[in-house]
Design an enzyme around this catalytic site. Structure first.
Site, short mmCIF file in Angstrom:
data_model
loop_
_atom_site.label_atom_id
_atom_site.label_comp_id
_atom_site.label_asym_id
_atom_site.label_seq_id
_atom_site.Cartn_x
_atom_site.Cartn_y
_atom_site.Cartn_z
N ASP A 35 0.84 -1.20 0.00
CA ASP A 35 0.00 0.00 0.00
C ASP A 35 0.87 1.25 0.00
O ASP A 35 0.56 2.24 -0.66
CB ASP A 35 -0.90 0.03 1.25
N GLU A 118 -22.63 -17.36 -14.42
CA GLU A 118 -21.87 -16.34 -13.67
C GLU A 118 -22.39 -16.30 -12.25
O GLU A 118 -23.56 -16.63 -12.00
CB GLU A 118 -22.13 -14.94 -14.26
N LYS A 120 -24.03 -14.52 -9.22
CA LYS A 120 -24.95 -13.38 -9.09
C LYS A 120 -24.45 -12.54 -7.92
O LYS A 120 -24.51 -12.96 -6.77
CB LYS A 120 -26.37 -13.90 -8.84
N ASP A 122 -24.26 -9.82 -5.15
CA ASP A 122 -25.28 -9.23 -4.29
C ASP A 122 -24.98 -7.74 -4.09
O ASP A 122 -24.30 -7.35 -3.16
CB ASP A 122 -25.27 -9.97 -2.94
N TYR A 229 -20.99 -7.16 -16.44
CA TYR A 229 -21.34 -8.42 -17.11
C TYR A 229 -22.18 -8.22 -18.36
O TYR A 229 -22.72 -9.15 -18.89
CB TYR A 229 -22.08 -9.36 -16.14
N LYS A 320 -26.98 -17.75 -18.56
CA LYS A 320 -27.33 -16.95 -19.74
C LYS A 320 -27.04 -17.73 -21.00
O LYS A 320 -25.99 -18.39 -21.08
CB LYS A 320 -26.48 -15.67 -19.77
N LYS A 344 -31.39 -18.95 -7.44
CA LYS A 344 -31.14 -18.41 -6.11
C LYS A 344 -30.65 -19.53 -5.20
O LYS A 344 -31.30 -20.57 -5.10
CB LYS A 344 -32.44 -17.82 -5.53
N CYS A 441 -35.61 -2.28 32.68
CA CYS A 441 -34.28 -2.64 32.18
C CYS A 441 -33.72 -3.82 32.98
O CYS A 441 -33.74 -3.79 34.21
CB CYS A 441 -33.36 -1.43 32.31
N CYS A 444 -30.85 -2.40 35.33
CA CYS A 444 -31.01 -1.40 36.40
C CYS A 444 -32.45 -1.21 36.84
O CYS A 444 -32.72 -0.36 37.68
CB CYS A 444 -30.41 -0.07 35.96
N CYS A 459 -33.53 1.98 27.60
CA CYS A 459 -33.37 2.30 29.01
C CYS A 459 -32.93 3.75 29.10
O CYS A 459 -31.89 4.12 28.57
CB CYS A 459 -32.33 1.38 29.64
N CYS A 464 -27.27 3.52 34.10
CA CYS A 464 -27.53 2.09 33.93
C CYS A 464 -26.20 1.35 33.77
O CYS A 464 -25.41 1.68 32.88
CB CYS A 464 -28.40 1.86 32.69
S1 IVH Z 1 -27.63 -10.15 -15.88
C1 IVH Z 1 -31.26 -8.27 -18.34
N1 IVH Z 1 -25.70 -11.02 -14.36
O1 IVH Z 1 -29.36 -9.35 -10.39
C2 IVH Z 1 -30.78 -8.38 -16.95
N2 IVH Z 1 -27.42 -9.73 -13.35
O2 IVH Z 1 -32.11 -10.17 -9.86
C3 IVH Z 1 -29.32 -8.55 -16.95
N3 IVH Z 1 -27.07 -9.30 -10.96
O3 IVH Z 1 -30.89 -6.63 -11.98
C4 IVH Z 1 -28.85 -8.95 -15.63
N4 IVH Z 1 -25.16 -10.38 -10.79
O4 IVH Z 1 -28.61 -6.24 -10.82
C5 IVH Z 1 -26.84 -10.33 -14.40
N5 IVH Z 1 -23.87 -11.81 -13.15
C6 IVH Z 1 -25.01 -11.13 -13.20
C7 IVH Z 1 -25.56 -10.50 -12.06
C8 IVH Z 1 -26.78 -9.81 -12.18
C9 IVH Z 1 -26.06 -9.65 -10.14
C10 IVH Z 1 -28.26 -8.52 -10.56
C11 IVH Z 1 -28.68 -7.45 -11.53
C12 IVH Z 1 -30.11 -7.78 -11.86
C13 IVH Z 1 -30.52 -8.59 -10.68
C14 IVH Z 1 -31.70 -9.46 -10.98
#
Ligand code: IVH
Length: 704
Positions: A35, A118, A120, A122, A229, A320, A344, A441, A444, A459, A464
């Site tokens: 760093d 891919e 997903k 969060d 993506y 996809k 999911k 509480c 206390c 509280c 306390c």
């Molecule tokens: S493809 C046409 N790829 O998940 C929609 N989405 O639950 C294209 N997300 O709105 C989305 N990782 O914000 C895609 N590898 C991934 C993703 C991803 C997270 C999110 C994205 C989407 C939401 C849907």
């Protein structure tokens, strides 16, 4: 070469080097330099640009966070709507998806389709616009049609390049996800708890909250990441078509018997991901091109477990169709593309018995119920406790002591009780009674309070003991007054024996009093009084943070102390003057004013000052800052030190300007060796790194 040319060349080289290291660190999580070395590069660039302001470019790494916080965000329309994804919760739904795709493309039953699987991520979706290779604008998803233009915040995310590696001509739009890595999330929640704020439940909320702030400097500090993506379809055809022979129009003929054409055909999504990567955009490298749905299902199974080791949160897998021509042919519904499906991950759940419902009193007095459980294995850890949120929630779910309950660890960090299994509730005389939230509480006995539209009981008692304990732990904490050796168990003893009732009482403690406590010898008592004494000079910013004023975290405390110079200045400041500081909002300002206007708090401040606690900002650094004798040197510590803790040794080095890292290299200035050293000793010897035993280390830091 004329001087300007040479400077321009140096600037270009420095910028390229910095971008390279940003990518190593923020995208690949595999840095090649420390760093400090990175900071040095950035400093060199800043200095050179300061001498040649005419050569500053908009994509220079120095231009990430430029200027003041913004007033607000504009709403802008997406050129192509940002769709959402259809969800699948089990493998059968994935197979059904594959069948629909196959039918839509009029393929034979056994023709394998190429998918890209891919993770997903969060987080929250983002659309990035580049023009001639330069980042021009970043827009949130919003309602899918219109989003907010958050360019200033997007620029503060270091994994997102301000300029592409290749100056791709014209306009392109790439989409992906912004997220908060786990480590940043944990750090941020610790800070929020210390400030008396409620922690974010999961990284997604935290990332979304961060992107909504108007201060890009804050976004930068939080350490958001991004993975992309998608190259927006209208552009895909132009860009992806160029290097390949295959036309972008659908080539699948009706009734066509297809064998492997799907697997080899290009352009495909996999090629797009490779393209994005080549442009220097962050792409999560865990994607896989799959032959048929079974391989994609396999990918889902693998990551359902392995995701726990990832440095970011993922809540599933997105599958996809690879071939872009096929995607066009499949089209979309009003909400979802027909060529993709989100699988999911199941939230991990277990059942166990609820042994007890206890209530916890926090530093700010919030009294919240939690479940004590018969220990159960869940998502790789043993769970003994789970959150029950608040009394209303317990009543609504009708959770009772003695019930078998379903507990779940989903996207949230702390497991929660989902519901009681009513079929397994003991009946007759053994039927458990509903939970009754205490009205006083537990620490206390003071009657609890609740604001008009709040669900949390508090509280109100300033004295306390539970609140006092938590408050003292915070005051003595590393980031506040940093009193080493004053931890939870000692604080409990001091409060229980009524030796300490608030922070000011700490400064009246003598070594004799302390020596009478459990596990406290004369030497430790001496050390602790010295530590307490030393904390008086930490400066007003730390005092202010340590007081635990609601909503005042380290950052706000620094800003307020810096602006008003110390306690007298802050006491005289109005809410408006506080709010005028960049980074201090109305909630913080009002909370500080309320705190200062409270007579009991004013008495505490007076007593702290009378005890000799410095209530001024020290503009020249810490009062007792030692000489910077180790500046620029890196050390490694191994084994157990007997004369001080490892943490104390680390701080001693850092206080003198040095750095402590975890691994030995030829550049290490010294290896500090305690008892039972690890393999680092052999490595240091092999590299000729100086070995320091504790005595030598003591000499080095000047304590012996
Ligand atoms: S493809 C046409 N790829 O998940 C929609 N989405 O639950 C294209 N997300 O709105 C989305 N990782 O914000 C895609 N590898 C991934 C993703 C991803 C997270 C999110 C994205 C989407 C939401 C849907």
């Amino acid at each position: 070469m004329p001087t300007t040319d040479r400077v321009a060349r140096d600037l270009a080289e420095l910028r390229a080097a910095i971008r390279h290291h940003e990518e190593r660190y923020y995208v690949l999580h595999d840095p090649e330099i420390s760093d400090t070395e990175f900071d040095q590069l950035l400093h060199r660039l800043t200095a050179l640009e300061a001498d040649h302001p005419e050569l500053v470019t908009p994509d220079s790494p120095t231009q990430r966070v430029a200027g003041r916080p913004v007033d607000g965000f504009d709403t802008v329309q997406h050129d192509v709507p940002m769709l959402s994804l259809d969800n699948a919760y089990d493998e059968a739904e994935l197979t059904a998806f594959d069948e629909r795709v196959r039918k839509g493309l009029e393929l034979e039953a056994d023709a394998p389709i190429a998918y890209v699987a891919e993770l997903k991520i969060d987080g929250l979706s983002i659309a990035l616009h580049y023009r001639d290779g330069l980042l021009r604008r970043g827009v949130t998803r919003g309602d899918g049609v219109r989003g907010e233009e958050v360019t200033s915040n997007v620029r503060a995310i270091r994994s997102i390049p301000l300029g592409l590696k290749v100056a791709v001509p014209g306009d392109i739009e790439v989409r992906g996800e912004i997220f908060l890595p786990r480590a940043s999330f944990d750090r941020m929640n610790v800070a929020r708890l210390e400030a008396g704020d409620s922690p974010f439940a999961n990284p997604r909320n935290a990332a979304a909250g961060t992107m909504r702030t108007l201060d890009p400097a804050l976004v930068e500090r939080r350490g958001l990441g991004a993975y992309l993506y998608q190259l927006v379809e209208s552009v895909v055809e132009v860009v992806a078509e160029a290097p390949v022979a295959e036309p972008a129009t659908p080539t699948v003929e009706v009734g066509h018997t297809v064998h492997d054409h799907q697997l080899e055909a290009r352009p495909g999504h996999a090629a797009v991901l490779e393209q994005l990567t080549a442009w220097g955009l962050p792409v999560d490298r865990h994607w896989r091109r799959c032959r048929g749905i079974d391989e994609a299902i396999d990918y889902c199974r693998t990551w359902a477990d392995e995701r726990r080791a990832l440095p970011f949160g993922t809540d599933g897998v997105v599958i996809k169709v690879d071939r872009l021509a096929d995607r066009l042919r499949l089209g979309q519904t009003a909400k979802f593309p027909r060529w993709a499906m989100a699988f999911k991950f199941p939230a991990e759940q277990a059942t166990t018995r609820l042994l007890q419902i206890e209530v916890n009193v926090g530093r700010t007095g919030a009294v919240t119920p939690y479940a004590v459980l018969e220990p159960v294995q869940l998502a790789g850890t043993t769970v003994r406790m789970a959150t029950l949120h608040n009394a209303e929630d317990v009543a609504r779910k009708d959770v009772r002591v003695g019930d078998v309950v379903l507990v779940e660890k989903g996207g949230d960090i702390i497991p929660k009780v989902v519901k009681p299994i009513l079929g397994r509730r003991p009946t007759g005389d053994d039927e458990p009674a509903p939970f009754v939230m205490p009205t006083t509480c537990p620490a206390c006995d003071t009657t609890l309070d609740r604001g008009d539209d709040e669900v949390v009981w508090r509280c109100p008692n300033h004295q306390c003991p539970a609140k006092v304990r938590r408050g003292l732990e915070h005051f003595a904490g590393r980031r506040a007054m940093n009193i080493e050796g004053l931890g939870e168990s000692l604080i409990n003893q001091l409060v229980d024996r009524r030796l300490v009732g608030d922070a000011a009482d700490l400064y009246g403690l003598t070594a004799e009093t302390l020596a009478g406590l459990e596990r406290m010898g004369a030497k430790s008592a001496d050390n602790l009084t010295a530590e307490i004494g030393a904390s008086k000079g930490r400066g007003f910013a730390r005092v202010l943070f340590g007081l635990g004023v609601r909503h005042v975290g380290e950052g706000a405390a620094d800003l307020l102390a810096g602006r008003f110079g110390g306690l007298p200045g802050l006491l005289a400041a109005s809410v408006e003057e506080m709010e005028a500081i960049d980074g201090v909002g109305p909630i913080v300002a009002e909370s500080v004013r309320r705190y200062l206007d409270d007579a009991a708090n004013r008495r505490l401040l007076d007593r702290l000052e009378a005890a000799g606690v410095v209530m001024e900002v020290d503009r020249d650094g810490p009062v007792d800052a030692p000489a910077q004798t180790l500046a620029g040197h890196t050390f490694v510590i191994t084994g157990t030190l007997t004369t001080m803790s490892r943490e104390a040794a680390k701080r001693a080095i850092e206080a003198r300007g040095g750095k402590v890292t975890g691994s030995v290299s030829a550049k290490t200035r010294g290896l500090v060796v305690g008892e039972d050293p690890g393999s680092k000793l052999a490595k240091a010897e092999a590299l000729g790194v100086p070995i320091l035993d504790e005595a030598a280390f003591g000499k080095l830091i000047g304590s012996l």
